[in-house]
Design a protein around this motif. Structure first.
Motif, PDB file in Angstrom:
ATOM      1  N   VAL A 284       8.379   8.977   2.298  1.00  0.00           N
ATOM      2  CA  VAL A 284       9.184   9.172   3.511  1.00  0.00           C
ATOM      3  C   VAL A 284       8.366   8.860   4.757  1.00  0.00           C
ATOM      4  O   VAL A 284       8.883   8.254   5.708  1.00  0.00           O
ATOM      5  CB  VAL A 284       9.750  10.606   3.545  1.00  0.00           C
ATOM      6  CG1 VAL A 284      10.375  10.926   4.886  1.00  0.00           C
ATOM      7  CG2 VAL A 284      10.770  10.792   2.427  1.00  0.00           C
ATOM      8  N   ALA A 285       7.082   9.218   4.767  1.00  0.00           N
ATOM      9  CA  ALA A 285       6.243   8.931   5.933  1.00  0.00           C
ATOM     10  C   ALA A 285       6.030   7.433   6.123  1.00  0.00           C
ATOM     11  O   ALA A 285       5.952   6.952   7.257  1.00  0.00           O
ATOM     12  CB  ALA A 285       4.893   9.633   5.787  1.00  0.00           C
ATOM     13  N   CYS A 286       5.959   6.705   5.034  1.00  0.00           N
ATOM     14  CA  CYS A 286       5.696   5.266   5.128  1.00  0.00           C
ATOM     15  C   CYS A 286       6.960   4.442   5.340  1.00  0.00           C
ATOM     16  O   CYS A 286       6.928   3.436   6.041  1.00  0.00           O
ATOM     17  CB  CYS A 286       4.987   4.785   3.866  1.00  0.00           C
ATOM     18  SG  CYS A 286       3.338   5.472   3.654  1.00  0.00           S
ATOM     19  N   ALA A 287       8.057   4.843   4.729  1.00  0.00           N
ATOM     20  CA  ALA A 287       9.270   4.018   4.764  1.00  0.00           C
ATOM     21  C   ALA A 287      10.418   4.656   5.535  1.00  0.00           C
ATOM     22  O   ALA A 287      11.453   4.022   5.704  1.00  0.00           O
ATOM     23  CB  ALA A 287       9.717   3.713   3.342  1.00  0.00           C
TER      24      ALA A 287
ATOM     25  N   LEU B 109      -6.316   9.537  -8.114  1.00  0.00           N
ATOM     26  CA  LEU B 109      -6.465  10.308  -6.866  1.00  0.00           C
ATOM     27  C   LEU B 109      -7.383   9.629  -5.854  1.00  0.00           C
ATOM     28  O   LEU B 109      -7.010   9.497  -4.682  1.00  0.00           O
ATOM     29  CB  LEU B 109      -6.933  11.726  -7.182  1.00  0.00           C
ATOM     30  CG  LEU B 109      -5.887  12.593  -7.881  1.00  0.00           C
ATOM     31  CD1 LEU B 109      -6.479  13.936  -8.256  1.00  0.00           C
ATOM     32  CD2 LEU B 109      -4.670  12.764  -7.012  1.00  0.00           C
ATOM     33  N   PRO B 110      -8.582   9.165  -6.231  1.00  0.00           N
ATOM     34  CA  PRO B 110      -9.397   8.440  -5.242  1.00  0.00           C
ATOM     35  C   PRO B 110      -8.754   7.138  -4.790  1.00  0.00           C
ATOM     36  O   PRO B 110      -8.890   6.744  -3.624  1.00  0.00           O
ATOM     37  CB  PRO B 110     -10.720   8.174  -5.952  1.00  0.00           C
ATOM     38  CG  PRO B 110     -10.762   9.090  -7.094  1.00  0.00           C
ATOM     39  CD  PRO B 110      -9.357   9.418  -7.452  1.00  0.00           C
ATOM     40  N   LEU B 111      -8.051   6.466  -5.695  1.00  0.00           N
ATOM     41  CA  LEU B 111      -7.351   5.241  -5.296  1.00  0.00           C
ATOM     42  C   LEU B 111      -6.252   5.548  -4.282  1.00  0.00           C
ATOM     43  O   LEU B 111      -6.037   4.779  -3.349  1.00  0.00           O
ATOM     44  CB  LEU B 111      -6.769   4.541  -6.520  1.00  0.00           C
ATOM     45  CG  LEU B 111      -7.769   3.864  -7.435  1.00  0.00           C
ATOM     46  CD1 LEU B 111      -7.078   3.347  -8.681  1.00  0.00           C
ATOM     47  CD2 LEU B 111      -8.471   2.734  -6.711  1.00  0.00           C
ATOM     48  N   ALA B 112      -5.575   6.670  -4.466  1.00  0.00           N
ATOM     49  CA  ALA B 112      -4.551   7.083  -3.494  1.00  0.00           C
ATOM     50  C   ALA B 112      -5.197   7.377  -2.142  1.00  0.00           C
ATOM     51  O   ALA B 112      -4.648   7.025  -1.098  1.00  0.00           O
ATOM     52  CB  ALA B 112      -3.791   8.297  -4.007  1.00  0.00           C
ATOM     53  N   ALA B 113      -6.353   8.012  -2.161  1.00  0.00           N
ATOM     54  CA  ALA B 113      -7.052   8.298  -0.905  1.00  0.00           C
ATOM     55  C   ALA B 113      -7.490   7.010  -0.210  1.00  0.00           C
ATOM     56  O   ALA B 113      -7.476   6.926   1.023  1.00  0.00           O
ATOM     57  CB  ALA B 113      -8.257   9.190  -1.161  1.00  0.00           C
ATOM     58  N   LEU B 114      -7.862   5.999  -0.991  1.00  0.00           N
ATOM     59  CA  LEU B 114      -8.256   4.718  -0.393  1.00  0.00           C
ATOM     60  C   LEU B 114      -7.058   3.967   0.192  1.00  0.00           C
ATOM     61  O   LEU B 114      -7.208   3.236   1.170  1.00  0.00           O
ATOM     62  CB  LEU B 114      -8.951   3.841  -1.444  1.00  0.00           C
ATOM     63  CG  LEU B 114     -10.345   4.271  -1.856  1.00  0.00           C
ATOM     64  CD1 LEU B 114     -10.851   3.415  -3.001  1.00  0.00           C
ATOM     65  CD2 LEU B 114     -11.307   4.202  -0.681  1.00  0.00           C
ATOM     66  N   THR B 115      -5.904   4.107  -0.407  1.00  0.00           N
ATOM     67  CA  THR B 115      -4.719   3.400   0.109  1.00  0.00           C
ATOM     68  C   THR B 115      -4.049   4.136   1.253  1.00  0.00           C
ATOM     69  O   THR B 115      -3.210   3.542   1.938  1.00  0.00           O
ATOM     70  CB  THR B 115      -3.676   3.170  -1.002  1.00  0.00           C
ATOM     71  OG1 THR B 115      -3.273   4.430  -1.527  1.00  0.00           O
ATOM     72  CG2 THR B 115      -4.239   2.298  -2.102  1.00  0.00           C
TER      73      THR B 115
ATOM     74  N   PRO C  55      -5.059   5.101   4.374  1.00  0.00           N
ATOM     75  CA  PRO C  55      -5.115   4.480   5.699  1.00  0.00           C
ATOM     76  C   PRO C  55      -4.342   3.167   5.796  1.00  0.00           C
ATOM     77  O   PRO C  55      -3.843   2.815   6.852  1.00  0.00           O
ATOM     78  CB  PRO C  55      -6.606   4.235   5.934  1.00  0.00           C
ATOM     79  CG  PRO C  55      -7.328   4.994   4.901  1.00  0.00           C
ATOM     80  CD  PRO C  55      -6.379   5.259   3.791  1.00  0.00           C
ATOM     81  N   LEU C  56      -4.238   2.450   4.697  1.00  0.00           N
ATOM     82  CA  LEU C  56      -3.516   1.195   4.692  1.00  0.00           C
ATOM     83  C   LEU C  56      -1.998   1.401   4.665  1.00  0.00           C
ATOM     84  O   LEU C  56      -1.244   0.566   5.123  1.00  0.00           O
ATOM     85  CB  LEU C  56      -3.917   0.354   3.475  1.00  0.00           C
ATOM     86  CG  LEU C  56      -5.388  -0.021   3.361  1.00  0.00           C
ATOM     87  CD1 LEU C  56      -5.671  -0.663   2.026  1.00  0.00           C
ATOM     88  CD2 LEU C  56      -5.782  -0.934   4.508  1.00  0.00           C
TER      89      LEU C  56
ATOM     90  N   PRO D 216       0.809  -1.224   0.000  1.00  0.00           N
ATOM     91  CA  PRO D 216       0.000   0.000   0.000  1.00  0.00           C
ATOM     92  C   PRO D 216       0.841   1.273   0.000  1.00  0.00           C
ATOM     93  O   PRO D 216       0.468   2.259  -0.633  1.00  0.00           O
ATOM     94  CB  PRO D 216      -0.836  -0.104   1.278  1.00  0.00           C
ATOM     95  CG  PRO D 216      -0.887  -1.544   1.585  1.00  0.00           C
ATOM     96  CD  PRO D 216       0.423  -2.099   1.121  1.00  0.00           C
ATOM     97  N   ALA D 217       1.983   1.249   0.699  1.00  0.00           N
ATOM     98  CA  ALA D 217       2.842   2.436   0.712  1.00  0.00           C
ATOM     99  C   ALA D 217       3.413   2.706  -0.671  1.00  0.00           C
ATOM    100  O   ALA D 217       3.464   3.861  -1.124  1.00  0.00           O
ATOM    101  CB  ALA D 217       3.971   2.253   1.730  1.00  0.00           C
ATOM    102  N   LEU D 218       3.841   1.671  -1.338  1.00  0.00           N
ATOM    103  CA  LEU D 218       4.361   1.829  -2.693  1.00  0.00           C
ATOM    104  C   LEU D 218       3.255   2.266  -3.647  1.00  0.00           C
ATOM    105  O   LEU D 218       3.462   3.124  -4.510  1.00  0.00           O
ATOM    106  CB  LEU D 218       4.994   0.525  -3.168  1.00  0.00           C
ATOM    107  CG  LEU D 218       5.652   0.550  -4.541  1.00  0.00           C
ATOM    108  CD1 LEU D 218       6.785   1.564  -4.569  1.00  0.00           C
ATOM    109  CD2 LEU D 218       6.167  -0.826  -4.889  1.00  0.00           C
ATOM    110  N   ALA D 219       2.068   1.701  -3.494  1.00  0.00           N
ATOM    111  CA  ALA D 219       0.940   2.084  -4.348  1.00  0.00           C
ATOM    112  C   ALA D 219       0.559   3.544  -4.137  1.00  0.00           C
ATOM    113  O   ALA D 219       0.276   4.264  -5.108  1.00  0.00           O
ATOM    114  CB  ALA D 219      -0.258   1.181  -4.069  1.00  0.00           C
TER     115      ALA D 219
END
Length: 115
Positions: free
Chosen positions: A60-63, A102-108, A110-111, A4-7
């Motif tokens: 950076v926030a995820c990894a 953009l909506p797909l990014a918003a869905l990912t 929280p994950l 999810p972070a990469l996506a």
């Protein structure tokens, strides 16, 4: 690195590169069949730059700072190749793909974010 972070980073970079590509006369004409209005050109450049900056911040926030920039460069590479491929073979699909990213990014989001 999680999927999810990469996506998330990839989707934000894709939207940013799409906006930057659409700010150019040639690509805008291929997608919309009309020249890019001068008033829209600056907005597309600003949105594109913001998308790339958000992609970096997400990586950076995820990894973390140790692997986040490396993940970001990989996301830039993959998303740039996707934008180039769409512009070359199916330019009219770029608009739909960029808006769907953009909506797909918003869905990912929280994950992707840790704890």
């Amino acid at each position: 690195m999680t999927v999810p972070a990469l996506a998330l980073s990839l989707l934000l970079a894709f939207s940013g590169f799409s906006a930057l590509a659409l700010s150019l006369e040639r690509h805008h004409r291929a997608v919309f069949r009309s020249p890019v209005p001068r008033s829209r050109r600056g907005g597309l450049r600003a949105v594109g730059s913001a998308g790339l900056a958000l992609s970096f911040a997400a990586a950076v926030a995820c990894a973390g700072w140790s692997f986040g920039p490396v993940q970001w460069v990989g996301s830039l590479t993959g998303s740039a190749l996707a934008v180039v491929g769409l512009i070359a073979y199916r330019p009219t699909w770029l608009r739909t793909a960029a808006l769907a990213a953009l909506p797909l990014a918003a869905l990912t989001l929280p994950l992707a974010l840790p704890g």
